[in-house]
Motif scaffolding. Structure first.
Motif, short mmCIF file in Angstrom:
data_model
loop_
_atom_site.label_atom_id
_atom_site.label_comp_id
_atom_site.label_asym_id
_atom_site.label_seq_id
_atom_site.Cartn_x
_atom_site.Cartn_y
_atom_site.Cartn_z
N PHE A 169 9.55 -2.65 -5.53
CA PHE A 169 10.40 -3.73 -6.05
C PHE A 169 11.66 -3.87 -5.21
CE2 PHE A 169 14.10 -4.97 -8.57
CZ PHE A 169 13.70 -6.20 -9.07
N TRP A 170 12.33 -2.75 -4.92
CA TRP A 170 13.59 -2.80 -4.18
C TRP A 170 13.37 -3.30 -2.75
CZ3 TRP A 170 17.27 -2.86 -7.43
CH2 TRP A 170 17.27 -2.03 -8.56
N ASN A 223 10.64 4.55 -1.06
CA ASN A 223 10.44 5.80 -1.80
C ASN A 223 11.66 6.17 -2.64
OD1 ASN A 223 7.77 6.56 -0.89
ND2 ASN A 223 8.70 6.89 1.11
N THR A 224 12.31 5.19 -3.25
CA THR A 224 13.47 5.49 -4.06
C THR A 224 13.09 6.40 -5.23
OG1 THR A 224 13.08 3.38 -5.18
CG2 THR A 224 14.83 3.44 -3.52
N ALA A 225 14.07 7.16 -5.68
CA ALA A 225 13.81 8.20 -6.67
C ALA A 225 13.34 7.66 -8.01
CB ALA A 225 15.07 9.05 -6.86
N LEU A 285 0.83 -1.21 0.00
CA LEU A 285 0.00 0.00 0.00
C LEU A 285 0.86 1.25 0.00
CD1 LEU A 285 -2.76 -1.02 2.57
CD2 LEU A 285 -3.02 -0.82 0.09
N GLY A 286 1.95 1.22 0.75
CA GLY A 286 2.84 2.38 0.83
C GLY A 286 2.15 3.56 1.47
N LEU A 314 7.72 12.46 2.32
CA LEU A 314 6.36 12.03 1.99
C LEU A 314 5.37 13.19 2.15
CD1 LEU A 314 4.64 9.49 1.27
CD2 LEU A 314 4.22 9.24 3.73
N PHE A 315 5.62 14.03 3.14
CA PHE A 315 4.75 15.18 3.39
C PHE A 315 5.29 16.46 2.74
CE2 PHE A 315 3.94 12.32 7.00
CZ PHE A 315 2.58 12.15 6.85
#
Length: 265
Positions: free
Chosen positions: A136-137, A128-130, A21-22, A70-71
């Motif tokens: 996946f990571w 949250n990789t760029a 979900l993240g 994230l915010f």
């Protein structure tokens, strides 16, 4: 073993679902895990968990593991500035308390803050990789770590003859450790073939080796300081597994390591 499997399936499924979900809920979960992990660390050192300098540690963990990006909030201070500032505050406690809280204790609290805070922050950052492929990571690294654990356990039981580090963890063997490395690499390479070009085989091998070697070392670190304090588990949150630190000791070593080596985007 039955209880361990049931807890592992339920807890693992819940965590993977939240990771899928993240977003805010996942990062709140990571932050909560970090705070519980720090609580377990403080309790193991037999320092009051909610008094005086321990509160500084919780604040430091919150700062390090909070999902600022994230915010869309700029972090007021960088990691090096924050680590130095909290070091100064912890050392000031020894002066203010007139050594009632000696430097050895505040040093442990500071060490736990860095160990737990940066470890869980790296786990959250991986999601949250760029490149936009954080899921996946994250799944790759968790799969590699878990396969290393499984490979080490079953290979050690079947072929283990030479003790790896008996003074710290008497059940671990050299054969088991090598089996864990091999299985982690195999799983990482499978991810590479399934990634559609996102992950090369060479990088997959490096990630698999990192997950296995650093992960097993993270487990030994946890075993070492539990042995010092004469305890079996860091907590009782997860029946059959112990506490958050017992379950995540490999994670909080591996995830910062792979970011330091820039093995992930």
């Amino acid at each position: 073993m039955k209880q361990r499997l049931i807890t592992g399936i339920i807890a693992g499924g819940f965590f993977l679902g939240m990771c899928w979900l993240g977003g805010t809920l996942y990062h709140v979960l990571i932050l909560l895990m970090a705070l519980i992990g720090y609580y377990e660390f403080v309790r193991m050192t037999r320092i009051p968990a909610f008094q005086g300098p321990a509160i500084l540690g919780y604040l430091g963990v919150i700062y390090l593991a909070f999902p600022w990006r994230l915010f869309d909030i700029a972090r007021p201070l960088g990691d090096s500035a924050v680590l130095w500032l909290f070091m100064l505050l912890f050392l000031a406690v020894t002066v203010i308390s007139k050594n009632e809280m000696p430097i050895g204790q505040v040093a442990l609290l500071y060490l736990g803050m860095v160990y737990v805070g940066i470890g869980f922050a790296a786990i959250a950052e991986t999601r949250n990789t760029a490149d936009g492929h954080g899921l996946f990571w994250t799944f790759l690294m968790l799969a590699a770590i878990w396969s290393s654990d499984a490979g080490a356990y079953f290979t050690g039981r079947r072929f283990g003859k030479h003790k790896l580090w008996p003074a710290i963890s008497p059940n671990k063997t050299v054969e088991g450790a090598l089996g864990g490395v091999l299985l982690a690499v195999i799983v990482a390479v499978i991810f590479a073939f399934a990634s559609g070009g996102l992950l090369t085989v060479g990088r997959a091998v490096l990630l698999g080796i990192s997950a296995a070697v650093v992960g097993q070392f993270g487990d030994l670190i946890q075993s070492a300081y539990k042995r010092v304090y004469g305890i079996k588990d860091s907590g009782k949150l997860l029946p059959g597994h112990g506490g958050i630190l017992d379950r995540c000791d490999s994670w909080i070593a591996v995830f910062p390591f792979i970011h330091i080596l820039t093995l992930l985007p």
